[in-house]
Design an enzyme around this catalytic site. Structure first.
Site: not given
Ligand SMILES: *[C@@H]1O[C@H](CO)[C@@H](O)[C@H](O)[C@H]1NC(C)=O
Ligand SMILES: *[C@@H]1O[C@H](CO)[C@@H](O)[C@H](O)[C@H]1NC(C)=O
Ligand SMILES: *[C@@H]1O[C@H](CO)[C@@H](O)[C@H](O)[C@H]1NC(C)=O
Length: 574
Positions: A174, A249
């Site tokens: 990430d 996301d």
């Protein structure tokens, strides 16, 4: 002076990857000159399928929810259907803002009391490969701000060795806290210059310990090259990772599907996703709240056909039988796992009506997806002529129904529902290709703030920008010939306005187009790429009505409320 060219309907389809061998070759080829050669085609020949904890458990997964998920994946048919990895997202690393005395990441033993080796062994004993999560920053993403969870920046080799000791075969990596540890550093969305080096360090470290699968998760944020050019992750992760998150996301609700799909469209058209290097639309929301079952089905069908990894992320103890049936749809899984690995491409968006996407499969079949934008029950009639197809045998991937030798497929769908088809025994159109004539936008009539600007990727080095965002900022194109009220125009445009979840972005720009002074027809233009000066979408089909027979039709493009895209040129059949 209008430019004329013989850009044909057939070559529009070929450019869209529906026809011709070129598309299959480029889907497997990664640039050989890249710094980071992972030989990743063999590492991920088809999109990954598995389970990740995040959408169901956020950053609070546990040993017991993990065991339960693994058990259900195995006993309820998901493993047999192909979902063969289990991955813990954020939440496995301790929350004490430090590494252990050897500098290793510590496990959060409150949530995983037996540790990660034990969980890994549990997963592999049940037939899954094991995946974990870390972050290319000082801290990892977390629901608490600032995050008390350590990231891997500066510890890439040490963390890769630890992950290898847990028998991790797949890392999700990430991008939180890339610049520091304060709350403001949480999720940087501005263009960066350090993506390839920062993520490349972990890519190399993983390669050194034999971990082959890497998802680069940077939410679709732009990378700024030394020449100032902006590129997206589909480009800079080539050879560096086996998959890359193409957008911010996913979250609860249809707008997320809309946003991610509009960001996937230019990647699919540009052939920068394929075997060894797949664009990841993010974890599935199938089974979760926020979308109707028809929306969940369309979400799944698009992910499957655009060759996104299919990663279940829901509480499998509570899933409805309808949602489970979506996840286990054999025909769509077969399309997703097709060896050609070619994403479906947008054929035509009938704005605020329906979308039509299609793409080739390894055995010569074609995957086709049509879905509704009206959010009401209605009938969609897929006309195979729009796909360059005269006739084909059809399998309806939702109902299983088949038809032989047909040229249309019509079906009632619910709001945002879809028709998902597999065509075989395809007879292609062989009629002479139409010739397009172009009018360059900079030869139109500009009003208000609309301005001619340079665009090196555009047909004559210029386009027209700053159309819209005020009623007076318009672009008018005159002298379009027509023979009937409806006319198909082909727009070459730029929309590099990449948007994110937290601002409710949909990743399209809307133009209100008036024909001959008539009422505005809203047209949605999805993203064309990352760079305003280069990433031109070509041949985008727009059907408008209100034309008169003759040669003096005009269209005026506006939008009082928001910017329209930038326009290179408009093509038509004379
Ligand atoms: C490591 O994981 C693989 C699956 O990815 C599995 O086949 C293998 O048995 C595991 N090795 C150990 C030592 O657990
Ligand atoms: C076009 O969009 C505008 C702004 O969202 C809306 O007010 C208008 O009703 C739309 N027009 C049509 C024909 O859908
Ligand atoms: C398509 O990919 C090529 C090479 O990766 C790149 O140069 C080009 O800018 C991309 N175009 C778009 C529209 O993203």
């Amino acid at each position: 002076m209008p430019l004329s060219s013989s850009f044909s309907r057939l070559s529009v389809l070929a450019a869209a990857g529906l026809l011709g061998a070129a598309s299959s070759a480029s889907a497997t080829a990664l640039p050989s000159s890249h710094l980071y050669e992972r030989q990743s085609v063999s590492a991920l020949p088809t999109p990954g399928m598995g389970f990740n904890t995040y959408n169901a458990y956020a950053c609070s997964p546990s040993e017991s929810t993990s065991h339960t998920s693994i058990d259900h994946l195995q006993s309820d048919g998901y493993l047999a259907a192909g979902y063969n990895f289990f991955q813990v997202d954020c939440g496995w690393v301790s929350r004490n803002a430090q590494r252990d005395s050897s500098g290793n990441l510590e496990t959060n033993t409150d949530r995983f009391p037996s540790g990660m080796s034990a969980l890994s062994q549990y997963a592999t004993s049940k037939g899954f490969s094991f995946g974990l999560y870390s972050d290319a920053g000082y801290r990892a993403c977390d629901t608490q701000s600032p995050s008390p969870v350590m990231g891997s920046l500066g510890y890439e080799a040490q963390d890769a060795a630890l992950l290898q000791s847990y028998n991790v075969s797949y890392l999700k990596y990430d991008n939180c806290y890339a610049d520091g540890t304060s709350g403001n550093d949480n999720a940087p969305k501005n263009p960066r210059t350090d993506f390839p080096t920062r993520f490349g360090k972990m890519s190399s470290a993983l390669a050194n310990v034999g971990i082959k699968k890497l998802l680069v998760c940077q939410w679709g944020v732009a990378q700024k090259q030394s020449d100032g050019r902006l590129i997206g992750p589909s480009q800079w992760t080539q050879g560096l990772s086996t998959s890359f998150r193409l957008a911010d996301d996913i979250a609860s609700g249809w707008i997320n599907v809309q946003r991610i799909l509009n960001q996937a469209i230019p990647i699919a058209l540009n052939k920068t996703s394929g075997p060894g290097h797949f664009a990841d639309g993010d974890l599935l929301e199938v089974g979760n709240s926020g979308m109707t079952i028809d929306e969940q089905a369309t979400h799944f069908a698009y992910w499957a056909m655009v060759k996104s990894p299919l990663v279940i992320s829901t509480d499998l103890t509570a899933i409805s039988s309808a949602a489970k049936a979506i996840l286990l749809n054999k025909g769509l899984i077969a399309v997703n796992q097709d060896s050609l690995g070619e994403p479906v491409k947008l054929i035509e968006r009938r704005s605020y009506n329906y979308d039509l996407h299609a793409g080739k499969l390894a055995n010569g079949d074609m995957a086709v997806l049509a879905f509704d934008w009206t959010n009401t029950q209605r009938t969609i009639n897929v006309q195979f002529g729009d796909l360059g197809v005269v006739s084909a045998d059809v399998t309806d991937l939702w109902s299983g129904a088949t038809q032989t030798g047909v040229s249309t497929y019509s079906k009632q769908v619910n709001g945002h529902g879809s028709i998902a088809l597999r065509l075989s025994n395809i007879k292609y159109t062989s009629t002479a290709a139409p010739t397009l004539t172009y009018i360059n936008a900079d030869k139109g009539v500009l009003a208000g703030a609309a301005v001619v600007q340079s665009c090196s990727g555009c047909s004559d080095g210029h386009d027209v920008g700053f159309v819209g965002n005020g009623a007076g900022n318009t672009l008018t194109i005159n002298n379009i010939p027509a023979t009937s009220s409806e006319k198909l125009l082909y727009f070459d445009y730029v929309n590099a306005d990449v948007g994110f979840s937290f601002v409710g972005a949909t990743n399209d720009r809307v133009a209100q187009i008036s024909v001959n002074g008539g009422s505005a027809q809203n047209v949605s233009f999805p993203l064309s790429g990352y760079d305003w000066g280069r990433d031109v979408a070509k041949g985008y089909r727009v059907r408008l009505t209100g034309f008169n027979s003759g040669t003096t039709n005009s269209i005026t493009i506006s939008n009082p409320n928001a910017y329209a895209p930038d326009f290179d040129r408009i093509g038509y059949v004379a």
